[in-house]
Motif scaffolding. Structure first.
Motif, PDB file in Angstrom:
ATOM      1  N   SER A 172      34.529 -31.301  26.808  1.00 15.74           N
ATOM      2  CA  SER A 172      35.034 -31.314  25.300  1.00 15.74           C
ATOM      3  C   SER A 172      36.581 -30.755  25.187  1.00 15.74           C
ATOM      4  O   SER A 172      37.312 -31.284  24.501  1.00 15.74           O
ATOM      5  N   GLU A 173      36.855 -29.785  26.248  1.00 21.06           N
ATOM      6  CA  GLU A 173      38.147 -29.343  26.224  1.00 21.06           C
ATOM      7  C   GLU A 173      38.949 -30.596  26.402  1.00 21.06           C
ATOM      8  O   GLU A 173      40.378 -30.814  26.199  1.00 21.06           O
TER       9      GLU A 173
ATOM     10  N   HIS B 297      30.281 -30.851  18.449  1.00 22.90           N
ATOM     11  CA  HIS B 297      30.855 -29.720  17.668  1.00 22.90           C
ATOM     12  C   HIS B 297      31.847 -28.916  18.014  1.00 22.90           C
ATOM     13  O   HIS B 297      32.186 -27.759  17.787  1.00 22.90           O
ATOM     14  N   THR B 298      32.735 -29.752  18.806  1.00 24.67           N
ATOM     15  CA  THR B 298      34.080 -29.326  19.320  1.00 24.67           C
ATOM     16  C   THR B 298      34.095 -27.914  20.026  1.00 24.67           C
ATOM     17  O   THR B 298      34.861 -27.085  19.681  1.00 24.67           O
ATOM     18  N   ARG B 299      33.183 -27.597  20.816  1.00 31.81           N
ATOM     19  CA  ARG B 299      33.080 -26.447  21.586  1.00 31.81           C
ATOM     20  C   ARG B 299      33.667 -26.368  23.177  1.00 31.81           C
ATOM     21  O   ARG B 299      32.948 -26.733  23.944  1.00 31.81           O
ATOM     22  N   SER B 300      35.015 -26.283  22.841  1.00 27.97           N
ATOM     23  CA  SER B 300      35.768 -26.380  24.087  1.00 27.97           C
ATOM     24  C   SER B 300      35.446 -25.357  25.269  1.00 27.97           C
ATOM     25  O   SER B 300      35.820 -25.547  26.273  1.00 27.97           O
TER      26      SER B 300
ATOM     27  N   VAL C  94      23.872 -33.969  30.310  1.00 33.71           N
ATOM     28  CA  VAL C  94      24.745 -34.844  29.609  1.00 33.71           C
ATOM     29  C   VAL C  94      24.699 -34.757  28.285  1.00 33.71           C
ATOM     30  O   VAL C  94      25.673 -34.651  27.385  1.00 33.71           O
ATOM     31  N   LYS C  95      23.576 -34.650  27.701  1.00 32.51           N
ATOM     32  CA  LYS C  95      22.929 -34.300  26.255  1.00 32.51           C
ATOM     33  C   LYS C  95      23.848 -33.234  25.809  1.00 32.51           C
ATOM     34  O   LYS C  95      24.350 -33.242  24.550  1.00 32.51           O
ATOM     35  N   GLU C  96      23.963 -32.158  26.532  1.00 29.62           N
ATOM     36  CA  GLU C  96      24.361 -30.943  26.134  1.00 29.62           C
ATOM     37  C   GLU C  96      26.130 -31.069  26.117  1.00 29.62           C
ATOM     38  O   GLU C  96      26.760 -30.539  25.227  1.00 29.62           O
ATOM     39  N   HIS C  97      26.687 -31.764  27.087  1.00 29.31           N
ATOM     40  CA  HIS C  97      28.010 -32.296  27.136  1.00 29.31           C
ATOM     41  C   HIS C  97      28.215 -32.996  25.603  1.00 29.31           C
ATOM     42  O   HIS C  97      29.408 -32.600  25.015  1.00 29.31           O
ATOM     43  N   ILE C  98      27.673 -33.742  25.555  1.00 29.05           N
ATOM     44  CA  ILE C  98      27.752 -34.864  24.010  1.00 29.05           C
ATOM     45  C   ILE C  98      27.482 -33.839  23.016  1.00 29.05           C
ATOM     46  O   ILE C  98      28.581 -33.928  21.930  1.00 29.05           O
ATOM     47  N   ALA C  99      26.825 -32.955  22.888  1.00 32.00           N
ATOM     48  CA  ALA C  99      26.595 -32.067  21.663  1.00 32.00           C
ATOM     49  C   ALA C  99      27.939 -31.052  21.645  1.00 32.00           C
ATOM     50  O   ALA C  99      28.427 -30.687  20.396  1.00 32.00           O
ATOM     51  N   ASP C 100      28.524 -30.636  22.774  1.00 31.68           N
ATOM     52  CA  ASP C 100      29.641 -29.919  22.811  1.00 31.68           C
ATOM     53  C   ASP C 100      30.856 -30.484  22.346  1.00 31.68           C
ATOM     54  O   ASP C 100      31.804 -29.803  21.406  1.00 31.68           O
TER      55      ASP C 100
END
Length: 174
Positions: A84-85, A75-78, A66-72
């Motif tokens: 993020s997308e 940083h707008t890493r769709s 979940v933390k990785e999803h938040i970071a994505d």
């Protein structure tokens, strides 16, 4: 320091010195106790306010994922995250990172992947992929589970797939 000066004088006389403190810093500090809860691995669901969800699986801690999803998202890493997308395509949507739901705890790879595919079919979602292909034989079971959960929404998520299979097996044994 005094010990450095004494050591310098004694080195001139070719005398090697070794200084040992009475107590080390670690002896002053209390031992650190690990309060990290057990690592939950398995299939998880993150809701969006638009009534769609993201269904994912991980062999690591769900909290870490979940933390990785938040970071994505930050940083707008769709390309790395469907969440993020989704938020980039629909900027006014609110992802409920504060309430990720653990749908199933599973350590083994193949059952975890199958479970993710079943959960993707069960819930309206914005996943990019459907995960593994669930055999069509599962479609009536998934349809029955969907209608059961829609008729009586649970206060907390429960393992409906396993409970359905157990219910079927006990009925067949009678």
């Amino acid at each position: 320091m005094v010990t450095d000066r004494i050591g310098h004088i004694l080195r001139r006389a070719s005398i090697k010195t070794y200084f040992k403190p009475q107590k080390k810093i670690t002896q002053f500090l209390r031992p650190v106790q690990c309060n990290i809860p057990p690592q939950d691995v398995g299939v998880y669901k993150i809701d969006c306010e638009c009534e769609l969800s993201y269904i994912g699986q991980t062999k690591r801690s769900i909290k870490t994922r979940v933390k990785e999803h938040i970071a994505d998202m930050k940083h707008t890493r769709s390309t790395k995250s469907a969440i993020s997308e989704h938020t980039l395509d629909k900027p006014n949507h609110y992802i409920r990172f504060d309430n990720p739901q653990i749908l199933a705890k599973e350590n083994r790879f193949i059952p975890r992947m199958m479970r993710e595919a079943i959960e993707i079919k069960k819930h309206p979602n914005f996943n990019r992929e459907d995960g593994w292909q669930v055999p069509p034989v599962w479609d009536p079971i998934i349809k029955t589970i969907k209608t059961q959960t829609q008729q009586k929404p649970a206060a907390r998520p429960q393992d409906t797939v396993s409970s359905f299979c157990v219910q079927r097996n006990t009925n067949q044994l009678d």
